[in-house]
Design an enzyme around this catalytic site. Structure first.
Site, PDB file in Angstrom:
ATOM      1  N   SER A  23       0.358   3.721   2.784  1.00  0.00           N
ATOM      2  CA  SER A  23       0.773   2.960   3.977  1.00  0.00           C
ATOM      3  C   SER A  23       0.408   3.698   5.260  1.00  0.00           C
ATOM      4  O   SER A  23       0.155   4.904   5.246  1.00  0.00           O
ATOM      5  CB  SER A  23       2.284   2.739   3.947  1.00  0.00           C
ATOM      6  OG  SER A  23       2.668   2.259   2.687  1.00  0.00           O
TER       7      SER A  23
HETATM    8  C1  LIG Z   1       1.813  -0.026  -0.219  1.00  0.00           C
HETATM    9  S1  LIG Z   1       1.695   0.554  -1.859  1.00  0.00           S
HETATM   10  C2  LIG Z   1       2.849   1.870  -1.873  1.00  0.00           C
HETATM   11  C3  LIG Z   1       2.425   3.077  -1.112  1.00  0.00           C
HETATM   12  C4  LIG Z   1       3.032   4.337  -1.634  1.00  0.00           C
HETATM   13  N1  LIG Z   1       4.429   4.476  -1.333  1.00  0.00           N
HETATM   14  C5  LIG Z   1       2.227   5.535  -1.215  1.00  0.00           C
HETATM   15  O1  LIG Z   1       2.797   6.470  -0.629  1.00  0.00           O
HETATM   16  O2  LIG Z   1       1.041   5.555  -1.466  1.00  0.00           O
HETATM   17  C6  LIG Z   1       2.550  -0.672  -2.792  1.00  0.00           C
HETATM   18  C7  LIG Z   1       2.730  -0.323  -4.248  1.00  0.00           C
HETATM   19  O3  LIG Z   1       3.649  -1.253  -4.797  1.00  0.00           O
HETATM   20  C8  LIG Z   1       3.321  -1.420  -6.143  1.00  0.00           C
HETATM   21  N2  LIG Z   1       3.979  -2.630  -6.649  1.00  0.00           N
HETATM   22  C9  LIG Z   1       3.597  -3.913  -6.498  1.00  0.00           C
HETATM   23  N3  LIG Z   1       4.455  -4.718  -7.127  1.00  0.00           N
HETATM   24  C10 LIG Z   1       5.408  -3.943  -7.694  1.00  0.00           C
HETATM   25  C11 LIG Z   1       6.567  -4.190  -8.463  1.00  0.00           C
HETATM   26  N4  LIG Z   1       6.936  -5.421  -8.797  1.00  0.00           N
HETATM   27  N5  LIG Z   1       7.295  -3.132  -8.867  1.00  0.00           N
HETATM   28  C12 LIG Z   1       6.936  -1.857  -8.536  1.00  0.00           C
HETATM   29  N6  LIG Z   1       5.853  -1.568  -7.805  1.00  0.00           N
HETATM   30  C13 LIG Z   1       5.108  -2.589  -7.372  1.00  0.00           C
HETATM   31  C14 LIG Z   1       1.817  -1.473  -6.144  1.00  0.00           C
HETATM   32  O4  LIG Z   1       1.308  -1.156  -7.424  1.00  0.00           O
HETATM   33  C15 LIG Z   1       1.469  -0.450  -5.082  1.00  0.00           C
HETATM   34  O5  LIG Z   1       1.218   0.798  -5.674  1.00  0.00           O
END
Ligand SMILES: C[S@@+](CC[C@H](N)C(=O)[O-])C[C@H]1O[C@@H](n2cnc3c(N)ncnc32)[C@H](O)[C@@H]1O
Length: 402
Positions: free
Chosen positions: A114
């Protein structure tokens, strides 16, 4: 504590500049977060990134930071205050195509690190202190988890993600820097009971509602910080305090948009739009209107209110040399589209619902409420249903969360 593997002067000085920027712009106000953004490297978490084409047309170039000739460009990209895109369309195939052909076309970004400003804002809003036990939902690259580990200690951190490959990569990158939080691959809506209770839950993927499991796994007085997926977006960041099985609090004054959870809640606007035939379109009589839908949809606080109160989706359609059209769409097939040609505003509406009229009525409601800003609204997530409210949870207007 931190072992700055793969670090060097160039990375260190770019990182220090980013941390200073976050502090100087007022995003980071806590000296400890400034120290942590200065110390914890981002680049080991994003060895390969996609760069969007300037036209923003769904095409991306690969930038492989493991190749020595790319190192400077890559580090500069990584230490900008911007997202780093690390996965497209849910797996590694996009990377393979992009490296083979120099570019790739993709429909969806499925993992990004992010934007640092957003991460810093959320981390400050979490008000972490020693002794906190944190659940992060959306491990992604692991960088945010590393920042939290540096603050409260890895033993107090759990991070979960739906994608097992991402979790393994994050575990490896965190391990190289000496952090070993609890990581697990599962649907974030389930939380992780094994390491509960938590005093803080931070979601970095957006969910349509606050999952019950998070509330149940948070101790009394604990905080949940999460962005709600709404069809019109709106970047609703809720900061909720948990008490006796209910999570309640206001939306942040700041817009915080995260990628929606994968799969079932993906925005349907494009698909709905494709179902509308020319015949249907021609059957609806254009009406002259005196409210410009562009103004309504582009007023941030109003859009936030619409996003909370409506299930309508929106799509902007552009043709070369033709005025932009704005479409409103609903899952029952109702639609409205508005154009402004030569200063003349017209709307056509079709289907069972009159979507333009619905949006207009919400617009009038917002004006009657005194054009409130996003942080005058709040959310109560309780076992008997979720409500949004204006002003205060007890005295103000209340509406069920659709
Ligand atoms: C914006 S990224 C997160 C960034 C992360 N915190 C970082 O520091 O890189 C969003 C993440 O949410 C995960 N995601 C999407 N749907 C999800 C779900 N239902 N449960 C858990 N994780 C999920 C995706 O795989 C993705 O890795």
């Amino acid at each position: 504590m931190t072992d700055y593997t793969n670090d060097d002067n160039e990375a260190r000085s770019l990182r220090a500049a980013l941390a200073d920027k976050l502090r100087d712009e007022g995003t980071v106000t806590d000296p400890d977060w400034h120290r942590i953004f200065t110390a914890v490297p981002r680049h080991p978490f994003v060895p390969r990134v996609f760069l969007p084409f300037p036209a923003n047309d769904g095409r991306y170039h690969p930038l492989d930071g493991t190749r020595p000739e790319n190192r400077t460009a890559w580090l500069r990209h990584v230490y900008q205050d911007d997202i780093c895109i690390t996965q497209l369309d849910g797996d590694d195939r996009a990377w393979e195509t992009a490296t083979r052909e120099g570019e790739v076309k993709a429909t969806e970004m499925t993992c990004t690190s992010s934007q640092p400003t957003l991460m810093a804002t959320m981390l400050e809003e979490l008000a972490l202190s020693e002794g906190d036990r944190v659940l992060e939902v959306g491990t992604g690259t692991g960088y945010n988890a590393a920042l939290i580990c540096e603050r409260v200690g890895a033993n107090s951190v759990t991070s979960i993600d739906i994608d097992p490959v991402l979790v393994d990569q994050a575990r490896a990158a965190l391990g190289e820097l000496g952090y070993a939080p609890t990581l697990a691959a599962l649907d974030g809506a389930l939380g992780l009971a094994e390491t509960a209770p938590y005093t803080r839950v931070m979601a970095t993927a957006s969910f349509p509602v606050i999952p019950r499991a998070w509330i149940e796994q948070t101790s009394n007085g604990g905080l949940i910080l999460a962005n709600l997926t709404r069809p019109l977006g709106g970047g609703a960041l809720a900061r909720l305090t948990v008490r006796d099985g209910t999570a309640e609090g206001r939306f942040s004054a700041r817009t915080a948009g995260f990628m929606p959870t994968r799969g079932k809640h993906a925005p349907a606007a494009q698909r709905l739009y494709q179902q509308i035939t020319e015949e249907q379109e021609n059957a609806a009589t254009p009406e002259a209107v005196d409210v410009d839908l562009n103004t309504v949809l582009d007023t941030p606080d109003l859009r936030f209110f619409l996003a909370l109160r409506s299930d309508v989706e929106e799509l902007g359609v552009r043709y070369p040399d033709y005025p932009a059209e704005r479409w409103l769409l609903a899952s029952d097939g109702s639609w409205a589209f508005a154009t402004s040609e030569g200063g003349c505003l017209t709307v056509q509406q079709g289907g069972d619902r009159r979507l333009f009229d619905e949006v207009l009525s919400l617009y009038r409601e917002w004006v009657e409420l005194g054009e409130p800003s996003r942080d005058s609204f709040g959310l109560t997530a309780a076992p008997d249903g979720d409500v949004i409210w204006h002003g205060s949870p007890t005295d103000g207007r209340r509406w069920p969360l659709l």
